[in-house]
Design a protein around this motif. Structure first.
Motif, mmCIF file in Angstrom:
data_model
loop_
_atom_site.group_PDB
_atom_site.id
_atom_site.type_symbol
_atom_site.label_atom_id
_atom_site.label_comp_id
_atom_site.label_asym_id
_atom_site.label_seq_id
_atom_site.Cartn_x
_atom_site.Cartn_y
_atom_site.Cartn_z
ATOM 1 N N LEU A 228 0.829 -1.203 0.000
ATOM 2 C CA LEU A 228 0.000 0.000 0.000
ATOM 3 C C LEU A 228 0.868 1.260 0.000
ATOM 4 N N ARG A 229 1.925 1.249 0.794
ATOM 5 C CA ARG A 229 2.824 2.401 0.852
ATOM 6 C C ARG A 229 3.527 2.634 -0.486
ATOM 7 N N ARG A 232 1.031 4.100 -2.943
ATOM 8 C CA ARG A 232 0.693 5.489 -2.651
ATOM 9 C C ARG A 232 1.845 6.424 -3.035
ATOM 10 N N GLU A 233 3.077 6.026 -2.661
ATOM 11 C CA GLU A 233 4.200 6.924 -2.881
ATOM 12 C C GLU A 233 4.675 6.932 -4.334
ATOM 13 N N GLY A 235 2.807 5.576 -6.929
ATOM 14 C CA GLY A 235 1.710 5.474 -7.883
ATOM 15 C C GLY A 235 1.802 4.194 -8.696
ATOM 16 N N LYS A 292 -4.020 5.399 -13.600
ATOM 17 C CA LYS A 292 -3.880 5.851 -12.232
ATOM 18 C C LYS A 292 -5.106 6.634 -11.804
ATOM 19 N N LYS A 294 -6.894 8.750 -8.143
ATOM 20 C CA LYS A 294 -6.733 9.237 -6.785
ATOM 21 C C LYS A 294 -7.481 8.370 -5.777
ATOM 22 N N ASP A 297 -5.689 4.791 -3.265
ATOM 23 C CA ASP A 297 -5.300 4.671 -1.862
ATOM 24 C C ASP A 297 -6.509 4.409 -0.972
ATOM 25 N N GLU A 301 -7.438 1.090 1.372
ATOM 26 C CA GLU A 301 -7.707 1.213 2.805
ATOM 27 C C GLU A 301 -9.028 0.558 3.170
#
Length: 327
Positions: A228-229, A232-233, A235, A292, A294, A297, A301
């Protein structure tokens, strides 16, 4: 006439008396002859056996032979001593009996003893008897005493006294495994474990399953959070796709259902949740469209929160159940 008759009676009486005396004397003589013959038969001397050593000397601990023979009437039954006889100062090693030989002189029986001595006397005598069986009892007949000289060739005589020195050196003993104690400890351990399992077995199994459930959940969170990290970082759609795979595999182990092969529709049927369904649709669009977004993420979660909710439900189910649930 009367005188002649008296004379005839006197002569008849005299002749009868003489005949009675002659008969009495003949009977007495017959008894005397029978008595003398019986005495002669009873007092007839018995021939003695012959017992001799075959050598004139002996050494301590070495064998020597002693021969014993006896000639007797053919109808007489005789016995020689065996190993139960006391041959002191000798000890018997073996005995060999020979076949009887009968001729006009009678029957000759013989035997040969192998003896050994440990006595240190210079002259050692021996006399071994023969037993004659007479129907009810036996008569013991001894031969003449025979002796043998001791040769001191192999005899060591101590010339001085030596004091004994005590040996006080301690020798360590090797330790041996005590199987009795080991079996006792094993039986005690089995008994203690069995008692604990009987009293606390269900609770122990429940806590063990909770521990495994928590460990798997922590492993899942560590792997999922890492992916996940990265997503997010950086993409990274590829890391997002890996996160979805990890999520499905964790649900499969948690619920024991083939989530890894389920489609989004099948997952929604098994997990009816609007937010979860929206997140799965968003992730399908991102992965299959390679575009991609937004919302990536937030969708990941939501998936993580859904898995955590299932984990808590499973944990509660184990705690509330009497029988341990399979985790």
């Amino acid at each position: 006439m009367s005188k002649n008759r008296v004379s005839l009676q006197i002569w008849a009486t005299l002749i009868h008396t003489l005949r009675a005396i002659r008969a009495r004397v003949a009977y007495t003589l017959t008894l005397s002859l029978i008595g003398f013959e019986s005495i002669a038969l009873v007092t007839k001397p018995i021939q003695k056996p012959i017992g001799i050593f075959l050598t004139d000397s002996i050494e301590v601990g070495k064998p020597v032979y002693y021969s014993l023979s006896f000639r007797h009437p053919a109808k007489t039954e005789v016995f020689f001593p065996d190993s139960t006889f006391n041959f002191s100062p000798f000890e018997i090693l073996s005995q060999k009996n020979f076949t009887s030989v009968t001729d006009h002189r009678g029957t000759l029986d013989s035997t040969l003893y192998q003896l050994v001595t440990f006595d240190v006397a210079a002259l050692q005598p021996l006399r071994v008897p023969v037993y004659i069986f007479n129907g009810r009892d036996s008569v013991t007949v001894y031969p003449a005493m025979d002796s043998i000289f001791l040769r001191k060739n192999n005899l060591v005589i101590a010339t001085g006294k030596k004091s004994l020195t005590p040996e006080v050196t301690l020798v360590p003993l090797s330790k041996e495994f005590n199987f009795s104690i080991a079996l006792g400890i094993l039986a005690l351990a089995i008994g203690v474990i069995g008692s604990i399992n009987w009293v606390f077995g269900r609770e122990i199994q429940k806590q063990w399953r909770l521990l495994k459930l928590q460990r798997r959940h922590l492993e899942y969170l560590r792997t999922f959070n890492k992916l996940l990290r990265n997503a997010r970082e950086k993409g990274s759609i590829k890391d997002a796709e890996k996160a979805i795979i990890v999520w499905k595999n964790y649900l499969e182990r948690l619920e024991n259902k083939p989530f890894a092969t389920y489609t989004t529709r099948e997952i929604m049927d098994n997990m009816p949740d609007d937010l979860l369904a929206e997140a799965l649709k968003n992730m399908d669009g991102i992965i299959y469209g390679q575009a991609k977004s937004k919302k990536m993420d937030g969708s990941l979660e939501v998936l993580k929160a859904g898995a955590t909710r299932l984990y808590r439900n499973k944990r509660r189910q184990i705690l509330d159940s009497n029988l341990p649930a399979t985790a």
